[in-house]
Scaffold this motif. Structure first.
Motif, short mmCIF file in Angstrom:
data_model
loop_
_atom_site.label_atom_id
_atom_site.label_comp_id
_atom_site.label_asym_id
_atom_site.label_seq_id
_atom_site.Cartn_x
_atom_site.Cartn_y
_atom_site.Cartn_z
N ALA A 152 8.18 7.18 4.33
CA ALA A 152 8.81 6.20 3.44
C ALA A 152 9.54 6.85 2.27
N THR A 153 9.02 7.97 1.79
CA THR A 153 9.62 8.59 0.61
C THR A 153 10.46 9.82 0.93
N LYS A 154 9.98 10.68 1.81
CA LYS A 154 10.63 11.97 2.04
C LYS A 154 11.50 12.02 3.28
N GLY A 155 11.34 11.08 4.19
CA GLY A 155 12.05 11.11 5.46
C GLY A 155 13.53 10.80 5.34
N ALA A 156 14.22 10.94 6.46
CA ALA A 156 15.67 10.74 6.49
C ALA A 156 16.09 9.34 6.07
N LEU A 157 15.26 8.34 6.35
CA LEU A 157 15.59 6.96 5.97
C LEU A 157 14.86 6.52 4.70
N GLY A 158 14.14 7.43 4.09
CA GLY A 158 13.28 7.08 2.96
C GLY A 158 13.98 6.96 1.62
N SER A 159 13.16 6.70 0.63
CA SER A 159 13.66 6.40 -0.71
C SER A 159 14.34 7.58 -1.40
N ALA A 160 13.85 8.79 -1.18
CA ALA A 160 14.46 9.94 -1.85
C ALA A 160 15.90 10.15 -1.36
N PRO B 230 14.42 11.34 -8.64
CA PRO B 230 13.66 10.22 -9.21
C PRO B 230 13.77 8.98 -8.32
N VAL B 231 12.61 8.42 -7.99
CA VAL B 231 12.53 7.23 -7.14
C VAL B 231 11.77 6.16 -7.91
N THR B 232 12.27 4.94 -7.85
CA THR B 232 11.60 3.82 -8.51
C THR B 232 11.38 2.69 -7.50
N ALA B 233 10.80 1.62 -7.96
CA ALA B 233 10.55 0.45 -7.12
C ALA B 233 11.85 -0.12 -6.56
N GLU B 234 12.97 0.22 -7.18
CA GLU B 234 14.28 -0.23 -6.71
C GLU B 234 14.52 0.20 -5.25
N HIS B 235 13.90 1.29 -4.84
CA HIS B 235 14.09 1.81 -3.48
C HIS B 235 12.95 1.44 -2.55
N SER B 236 12.10 0.52 -2.95
CA SER B 236 10.95 0.16 -2.11
C SER B 236 11.37 -0.49 -0.79
N THR B 237 12.50 -1.18 -0.76
CA THR B 237 12.96 -1.76 0.50
C THR B 237 13.32 -0.67 1.50
N ASP B 238 13.96 0.41 1.03
CA ASP B 238 14.25 1.54 1.91
C ASP B 238 12.94 2.13 2.46
N THR C 103 0.80 -1.23 0.00
CA THR C 103 0.00 0.00 0.00
C THR C 103 0.83 1.28 0.00
N ILE C 104 2.02 1.24 0.55
CA ILE C 104 2.83 2.45 0.74
C ILE C 104 3.97 2.57 -0.26
N CYS C 105 4.62 1.49 -0.58
CA CYS C 105 5.88 1.55 -1.33
C CYS C 105 5.70 1.87 -2.80
N THR C 106 6.68 2.56 -3.35
CA THR C 106 6.69 2.98 -4.75
C THR C 106 6.78 1.77 -5.68
N LYS C 107 5.97 1.81 -6.73
CA LYS C 107 5.95 0.71 -7.69
C LYS C 107 6.40 1.14 -9.09
N SER C 108 6.44 2.46 -9.33
CA SER C 108 6.90 2.96 -10.63
C SER C 108 7.60 4.30 -10.40
N LEU C 109 8.15 4.85 -11.45
CA LEU C 109 8.91 6.09 -11.34
C LEU C 109 8.05 7.24 -10.80
N CYS C 110 8.57 7.93 -9.81
CA CYS C 110 7.95 9.17 -9.34
C CYS C 110 9.06 10.11 -8.88
N LEU C 111 8.76 11.38 -8.85
CA LEU C 111 9.72 12.38 -8.39
C LEU C 111 9.34 12.76 -6.97
N VAL C 112 10.32 12.72 -6.07
CA VAL C 112 10.08 13.01 -4.66
C VAL C 112 11.06 14.09 -4.21
N VAL C 113 10.54 15.08 -3.50
CA VAL C 113 11.40 16.12 -2.91
C VAL C 113 11.59 15.74 -1.45
N PRO C 114 12.80 15.32 -1.08
CA PRO C 114 13.04 14.94 0.32
C PRO C 114 12.88 16.14 1.25
#
Length: 136
Positions: free
Chosen positions: A97-105, A57-65, A38-49
């Motif tokens: 998950a995306t913008k935080g210090a430990l997140g994908s961005a 650019p964040v992709t599913a490659e960073h979903s584990t983070d 429900t939360i993790c990125t599944k395709s390309l998106c742009l995230v501003v940390p």
């Protein structure tokens, strides 16, 4: 309901089925799966940390983070998370998950530095051809 509302309801239901998160259980294992779905990125998106002005650019490659960042936040803010409305919890976890210090961005930014260390936040990194680079 919208897709986001459906995901928020699914996420809150998975959390509510769990015993305290410091206790291992099949329900807690399922919560990990639900957060990933429900939360993790599944395709390309742009995230501003947080703390930055440039999108990454964040992709599913960073979903584990993202999964680890979201579950870490849930574990340390469990009582707050359980008291939230489903949509608020969804928004909070997606942000962590995306913008935080430990997140994908942040992970994507680190990947973009190609292993360089001691680069201050906000300091630009420019790559140049060695043949064209001037020696100072």
């Amino acid at each position: 309901m919208t897709g986001q509302e459906d995901k928020a309801t699914e996420l809150m239901g998975a959390l509510r089925r769990c015993k305290p998160l410091d206790q291992a259980s099949p329900e807690r294992d399922q919560l990990w799966v639900t957060v990933r779905e429900t939360i993790c990125t599944k395709s390309l998106c742009l995230v501003v940390p947080m703390g930055s002005s440039s999108p990454v650019p964040v992709t599913a490659e960073h979903s584990t983070d993202e999964l680890i960042a979201a579950m870490d936040w849930l574990r340390t803010h469990e009582s707050e998370a359980r008291a939230m409305a489903p949509k608020r919890l969804f928004i909070m976890l997606r942000g962590v998950a995306t913008k935080g210090a430990l997140g994908s961005a942040r992970a994507a930014q680190a990947d973009a530095l190609h292993g360089m260390t001691h680069v201050s936040p906000g300091e630009p990194v420019v790559f140049a051809d060695l043949e064209r680079a001037e020696v100072a």
